[in-house]
Design a protein around this motif. Structure first.
Motif, PDB file in Angstrom:
ATOM      1  N   LYS A 277     -39.988  93.411 -56.536  1.00  0.00           N
ATOM      2  CA  LYS A 277     -38.586  92.993 -56.595  1.00  0.00           C
ATOM      3  C   LYS A 277     -37.775  93.942 -55.719  1.00  0.00           C
ATOM      4  O   LYS A 277     -37.818  95.153 -55.892  1.00  0.00           O
ATOM      5  N   VAL A 278     -37.055  93.371 -54.751  1.00  0.00           N
ATOM      6  CA  VAL A 278     -36.223  94.156 -53.844  1.00  0.00           C
ATOM      7  C   VAL A 278     -34.770  93.836 -54.127  1.00  0.00           C
ATOM      8  O   VAL A 278     -34.375  92.661 -54.102  1.00  0.00           O
ATOM      9  N   VAL A 279     -33.975  94.849 -54.416  1.00  0.00           N
ATOM     10  CA  VAL A 279     -32.559  94.660 -54.718  1.00  0.00           C
ATOM     11  C   VAL A 279     -31.759  94.852 -53.432  1.00  0.00           C
ATOM     12  O   VAL A 279     -31.961  95.821 -52.703  1.00  0.00           O
ATOM     13  N   ARG A 280     -30.844  93.938 -53.194  1.00  0.00           N
ATOM     14  CA  ARG A 280     -29.965  94.070 -52.031  1.00  0.00           C
ATOM     15  C   ARG A 280     -28.553  93.708 -52.452  1.00  0.00           C
ATOM     16  O   ARG A 280     -28.355  92.891 -53.347  1.00  0.00           O
TER      17      ARG A 280
ATOM     18  N   ARG B 126     -26.253  93.233 -56.558  1.00  0.00           N
ATOM     19  CA  ARG B 126     -26.564  92.256 -57.592  1.00  0.00           C
ATOM     20  C   ARG B 126     -27.634  91.251 -57.151  1.00  0.00           C
ATOM     21  O   ARG B 126     -28.202  90.565 -57.991  1.00  0.00           O
ATOM     22  N   LYS B 127     -27.867  91.138 -55.897  1.00  0.00           N
ATOM     23  CA  LYS B 127     -28.802  90.130 -55.403  1.00  0.00           C
ATOM     24  C   LYS B 127     -30.219  90.711 -55.359  1.00  0.00           C
ATOM     25  O   LYS B 127     -30.413  91.865 -55.014  1.00  0.00           O
TER      26      LYS B 127
ATOM     27  N   GLN C 191     -35.835  83.969 -53.559  1.00  0.00           N
ATOM     28  CA  GLN C 191     -34.542  84.501 -53.950  1.00  0.00           C
ATOM     29  C   GLN C 191     -34.457  84.577 -55.470  1.00  0.00           C
ATOM     30  O   GLN C 191     -34.872  83.665 -56.170  1.00  0.00           O
ATOM     31  N   GLY C 192     -33.937  85.697 -55.944  1.00  0.00           N
ATOM     32  CA  GLY C 192     -33.743  85.864 -57.374  1.00  0.00           C
ATOM     33  C   GLY C 192     -34.782  86.780 -58.007  1.00  0.00           C
ATOM     34  O   GLY C 192     -35.809  87.100 -57.421  1.00  0.00           O
ATOM     35  N   ASP C 193     -34.480  87.194 -59.226  1.00  0.00           N
ATOM     36  CA  ASP C 193     -35.355  88.090 -59.977  1.00  0.00           C
ATOM     37  C   ASP C 193     -36.253  87.243 -60.884  1.00  0.00           C
ATOM     38  O   ASP C 193     -35.931  86.976 -62.030  1.00  0.00           O
ATOM     39  N   ILE C 194     -37.389  86.826 -60.339  1.00  0.00           N
ATOM     40  CA  ILE C 194     -38.307  85.995 -61.112  1.00  0.00           C
ATOM     41  C   ILE C 194     -39.666  86.678 -61.261  1.00  0.00           C
ATOM     42  O   ILE C 194     -40.673  86.025 -61.502  1.00  0.00           O
TER      43      ILE C 194
END
Length: 188
Positions: free
Chosen positions: A101-104, A107-108, A153-156
């Protein structure tokens, strides 16, 4: 003019790949002994004394039998071990799926999936299925190591494990890993 020094000729072991003088310090000296007795008897004269001379005959018979079987079409050939310089054995690449998971932009999030192609999964089809299942954008992109990966896209990250194992039966849950804080953690 001064003469050029003659190049030193080094005899490398046919078993471990190290120079013959260093085989005793290598990882497989016991396997190297027969080769050394046959090809470099002057380097380790103690080996010939230990074997009492009988070893040379055994080794020559063994070497001839392996060269004959290698020349013919033999189906029971042992796998060749890949060696790195210095005689180290290269580990076989394990089949594993890595999810990160990569945060950018605070919040995204983007969830990257690497290694699905090792299990025979076509990445373009997988990205379409992931996009439909999670109602997000998913695409195949080249990662930093020039290998293709799927960006979703998204935290899945945690939901995707069940989807992968259910959709593709060839991918066992034990071969799926997460990257958390720079460490590889098993998903199971």
């Amino acid at each position: 003019m001064a003469e050029k020094p003659e190049a030193v000729k080094v005899l490398y072991c046919g078993v471990c790949g190290l120079p013959a003088e260093y085989c005793e310090f290598g990882p497989e000296f016991e396997k190297c002994k027969p080769w050394l007795i046959q090809n470099a008897p002057d380097v380790y004269p103690d080996l010939i004394k230990e074997s009492g001379g009988n070893e040379v005959d055994k080794v020559s018979d063994q070497m001839q039998s392996t060269s004959i079987s290698a020349g013919g079409s033999s189906t029971s050939q042992p796998e060749e071990v890949k060696r790195l310089p210095g005689g180290k054995v290269k580990k076989k690449d394990k089949k594993e799926v890595i999810i990160e998971k990569v945060v950018r932009n605070k919040r995204k999030c983007i969830t990257t999936v690497k290694g699905l192609e090792l299990f025979g999964v076509k990445l373009s089809d997988a990205s379409k299925k992931l996009g439909k299942k999670f109602a997000t954008g998913a695409s195949v992109v080249k990662g930093p190591t020039e290998k293709e990966q799927i960006d979703v896209q998204g935290d899945i990250a945690y939901d995707i494990v069940d989807f992968i194992t259910d959709t593709w039966a060839d991918v066992p849950e034990t071969s799926i890993f997460f990257i958390e804080d720079g460490k590889k953690v098993p998903a199971a």
